[in-house]
Design a protein around this motif. Structure first.
Motif, PDB file in Angstrom:
ATOM      1  N   PHE A   3      -0.997  -0.695  -1.716  1.00  0.00           N
ATOM      2  CA  PHE A   3      -1.033  -1.770  -0.715  1.00  0.00           C
ATOM      3  C   PHE A   3      -1.909  -2.909  -1.211  1.00  0.00           C
ATOM      4  O   PHE A   3      -3.008  -2.695  -1.716  1.00  0.00           O
ATOM      5  CB  PHE A   3      -1.534  -1.225   0.626  1.00  0.00           C
ATOM      6  CG  PHE A   3      -0.470  -0.446   1.343  1.00  0.00           C
ATOM      7  CD1 PHE A   3       0.478  -1.099   2.108  1.00  0.00           C
ATOM      8  CD2 PHE A   3      -0.364   0.936   1.186  1.00  0.00           C
ATOM      9  CE1 PHE A   3       1.498  -0.389   2.742  1.00  0.00           C
ATOM     10  CE2 PHE A   3       0.653   1.645   1.811  1.00  0.00           C
ATOM     11  CZ  PHE A   3       1.582   0.983   2.588  1.00  0.00           C
ATOM     12  N   ILE A   4      -1.397  -4.123  -1.098  1.00  0.00           N
ATOM     13  CA  ILE A   4      -2.018  -5.305  -1.701  1.00  0.00           C
ATOM     14  C   ILE A   4      -2.750  -6.142  -0.657  1.00  0.00           C
ATOM     15  O   ILE A   4      -3.823  -6.661  -0.909  1.00  0.00           O
ATOM     16  CB  ILE A   4      -0.924  -6.181  -2.362  1.00  0.00           C
ATOM     17  CG1 ILE A   4      -0.311  -5.427  -3.540  1.00  0.00           C
ATOM     18  CG2 ILE A   4      -1.492  -7.522  -2.809  1.00  0.00           C
ATOM     19  CD1 ILE A   4       1.006  -6.015  -3.982  1.00  0.00           C
ATOM     20  N   SER A   5      -2.131  -6.309   0.500  1.00  0.00           N
ATOM     21  CA  SER A   5      -2.747  -7.152   1.531  1.00  0.00           C
ATOM     22  C   SER A   5      -2.241  -6.710   2.888  1.00  0.00           C
ATOM     23  O   SER A   5      -1.205  -6.037   3.002  1.00  0.00           O
ATOM     24  CB  SER A   5      -2.394  -8.624   1.308  1.00  0.00           C
ATOM     25  OG  SER A   5      -1.051  -8.852   1.675  1.00  0.00           O
ATOM     26  N   GLU A   6      -2.983  -7.093   3.887  1.00  0.00           N
ATOM     27  CA  GLU A   6      -2.598  -6.720   5.248  1.00  0.00           C
ATOM     28  C   GLU A   6      -2.986  -7.829   6.218  1.00  0.00           C
ATOM     29  O   GLU A   6      -4.091  -8.360   6.148  1.00  0.00           O
ATOM     30  CB  GLU A   6      -3.298  -5.412   5.637  1.00  0.00           C
ATOM     31  CG  GLU A   6      -3.087  -5.045   7.087  1.00  0.00           C
ATOM     32  CD  GLU A   6      -3.503  -3.623   7.431  1.00  0.00           C
ATOM     33  OE1 GLU A   6      -3.601  -2.775   6.515  1.00  0.00           O
ATOM     34  OE2 GLU A   6      -3.724  -3.375   8.616  1.00  0.00           O
ATOM     35  N   THR A   7      -2.043  -8.188   7.088  1.00  0.00           N
ATOM     36  CA  THR A   7      -2.327  -9.163   8.143  1.00  0.00           C
ATOM     37  C   THR A   7      -1.696  -8.656   9.429  1.00  0.00           C
ATOM     38  O   THR A   7      -0.834  -7.771   9.402  1.00  0.00           O
ATOM     39  CB  THR A   7      -1.720 -10.545   7.820  1.00  0.00           C
ATOM     40  OG1 THR A   7      -0.316 -10.370   7.568  1.00  0.00           O
ATOM     41  CG2 THR A   7      -2.381 -11.189   6.611  1.00  0.00           C
ATOM     42  N   ARG A  13       1.861  -5.660  12.522  1.00  0.00           N
ATOM     43  CA  ARG A  13       1.041  -5.456  11.332  1.00  0.00           C
ATOM     44  C   ARG A  13       1.953  -5.585  10.109  1.00  0.00           C
ATOM     45  O   ARG A  13       3.023  -4.976  10.065  1.00  0.00           O
ATOM     46  CB  ARG A  13       0.446  -4.047  11.397  1.00  0.00           C
ATOM     47  CG  ARG A  13      -0.402  -3.624  10.209  1.00  0.00           C
ATOM     48  CD  ARG A  13      -0.824  -2.167  10.425  1.00  0.00           C
ATOM     49  NE  ARG A  13      -1.680  -1.682   9.361  1.00  0.00           N
ATOM     50  CZ  ARG A  13      -2.001  -0.391   9.210  1.00  0.00           C
ATOM     51  NH1 ARG A  13      -1.538   0.509  10.061  1.00  0.00           N
ATOM     52  NH2 ARG A  13      -2.781  -0.015   8.214  1.00  0.00           N
ATOM     53  N   GLU A  14       1.544  -6.411   9.149  1.00  0.00           N
ATOM     54  CA  GLU A  14       2.363  -6.647   7.952  1.00  0.00           C
ATOM     55  C   GLU A  14       1.570  -6.236   6.720  1.00  0.00           C
ATOM     56  O   GLU A  14       0.498  -6.772   6.454  1.00  0.00           O
ATOM     57  CB  GLU A  14       2.732  -8.138   7.873  1.00  0.00           C
ATOM     58  CG  GLU A  14       3.506  -8.491   6.614  1.00  0.00           C
ATOM     59  CD  GLU A  14       3.871  -9.974   6.556  1.00  0.00           C
ATOM     60  OE1 GLU A  14       4.685 -10.402   7.388  1.00  0.00           O
ATOM     61  OE2 GLU A  14       3.330 -10.684   5.679  1.00  0.00           O
ATOM     62  N   GLN A  15       2.093  -5.288   5.965  1.00  0.00           N
ATOM     63  CA  GLN A  15       1.426  -4.802   4.759  1.00  0.00           C
ATOM     64  C   GLN A  15       2.304  -5.087   3.544  1.00  0.00           C
ATOM     65  O   GLN A  15       3.426  -4.580   3.448  1.00  0.00           O
ATOM     66  CB  GLN A  15       1.185  -3.294   4.864  1.00  0.00           C
ATOM     67  CG  GLN A  15       0.231  -2.892   5.981  1.00  0.00           C
ATOM     68  CD  GLN A  15       0.169  -1.386   6.152  1.00  0.00           C
ATOM     69  OE1 GLN A  15       1.079  -0.765   6.712  1.00  0.00           O
ATOM     70  NE2 GLN A  15      -0.907  -0.785   5.653  1.00  0.00           N
ATOM     71  N   LEU A  16       1.785  -5.893   2.620  1.00  0.00           N
ATOM     72  CA  LEU A  16       2.484  -6.102   1.351  1.00  0.00           C
ATOM     73  C   LEU A  16       2.113  -4.956   0.414  1.00  0.00           C
ATOM     74  O   LEU A  16       0.973  -4.508   0.388  1.00  0.00           O
ATOM     75  CB  LEU A  16       2.072  -7.441   0.735  1.00  0.00           C
ATOM     76  CG  LEU A  16       2.545  -8.673   1.512  1.00  0.00           C
ATOM     77  CD1 LEU A  16       1.916  -9.948   0.929  1.00  0.00           C
ATOM     78  CD2 LEU A  16       4.066  -8.776   1.485  1.00  0.00           C
TER      79      LEU A  16
END
Lengths: 243, 243
Positions: A3-7, A13-16
């Motif tokens: 997991f690279i980023s989370e907003t 919730r959006e997890q790249l």
């Protein structure tokens, strides 16, 4: 899976992430814990995992249904490097169309080639995502039109975890054999004035699905002009089949 | 307009009436006062104003949407006397089918003949029902498949009060000219394996509607096998267009 980023915004919730070389995005309800249905979404040609049409639908699947949604970039799309073979084929196809060949079978052939990479990729993504505690091994669905249909038909045919699929804007040429192996409920979208997929090809693809429950929705307009009310129908279709 | 009997059950008030020689039924929400949308329903061939498929849908339009619904017997159906001319044509058509003629154009021709009587009858019913205090002059819709489509297309084309129509199980043969005069939103139902209406005829009728908003829903199965989830879609379609 890394997991690279989370907003988070408006309850989503959006997890790249990356899975090997595959960049992806996972959307879940903010604060969600436990198992839930998961929808895999395929984007259109020239688009990417967070294209507006994908994002808008994903957010509704999360907020209205409480589902998890995952989308990844198709090879040579979004954050992924170019694929020389694909570039060569696209250039060749442009020349063939200019020389008078039909576009539809060329698109179909190209999608079949790309699907040989995306089907195993998407199955690996499904494996990895369903191991997350806030997704779990619930029922899976698939949503994809245009390129997302060309790649989605062989994916749905190959993947027994997918229990329901929304497909469309695609023809039978690339997909007849795979379509005949699909037995789960299908909602199939046709644009009546599609300038890219001949109407008869679309109807033949709908015909080819082996599903006993399949429903075709056709609306006037061109390839990119699916009316907004079809999203409401998609929500109910998934709710009916994935819970 | 003469009311003959009145009953209520599960929130639905049912009033049987006659308008001249036309027997009809009006359903409204129990205790309703004031203006509301009105759906006119056409029944299938050999059926009548209270056939199970009409009644079940009418009750949902009343209970879910708060609408008024009216249905009348088509000439030579339900409580209406036989029509010698119709009997003669039906007998002739049976002989022609046995002699090898296609059924579809014969059905279409017959429906066009019956429509010459039903269009003015239904318009008069709309006039009369909208004068009732618990119906009023709100927007009107139409629902009818099979014979209800063959008669519905010329009715919707002729009647500007109808703002949205659910039609289906019908072909273009009887109705091309009238369909081309319909501009209101249409939801059009096709049974993919319809043994009575050739698929190409159905698609051609959908094509013929001049409506900018029209949506075709096709499902596997024979003429009489519209799946239950289409009623849910119909409810949302009317809610969208009649309020």
């Amino acid at each position: 899976m890394r997991f690279i980023s989370e907003t988070s915004s408006d309850g989503v919730r959006e997890q790249l992430f990356t899975l090997g070389e595959i960049p992806g995005v996972l959307w879940t309800p903010e604060g969600a814990v436990g198992t839930r249905p998961l929808v895999v979404m395929g984007h259109g040609g020239g688009q990417h995992k967070k294209a507006p049409g994908v994002l808008a639908r994903a957010r509704r699947f999360v907020t209205d249904l409480g589902y998890a949604v995952v989308a990844v970039d198709v090879p040579a799309h979004g954050d992924r490097p170019k694929v020389e073979e694909y570039d060569r084929i696209v250039t060749e196809n442009q020349a063939r169309v200019e020389a008078g060949e039909d576009l539809a079978p060329l698109i179909a052939g190209f999608q079949a080639l790309v699907a040989r990479r995306t089907v195993p990729e998407w199955r690996a993504v499904l494996d990895a995502v369903q191991q997350r505690e806030h997704v779990g091994t619930g029922p899976a669905g698939y949503w994809g039109v245009s390129l997302g249909c060309g790649l989605g038909v062989p994916f749905v045919a190959a993947e027994p975890r997918v229990r329901a699929a929304v497909l469309g804007l695609g023809g039978v040429a690339a997909s007849a054999e795979a379509a005949a192996r699909i037995t789960v409920p299908v909602e199939f979208l046709v644009q009546w004035d599609d300038e890219r997929v001949p109407r008869a090809q679309s109807l033949a693809l709908f015909d080819a699905f082996a599903s006993t429950e399949k429903t075709l929705h056709a609306n006037p307009g061109k390839h990119g002009e699916i009316p907004a009310y079809e999203l409401e129908s998609t929500l109910r279709f998934f709710a009916r089949h994935l819970g």
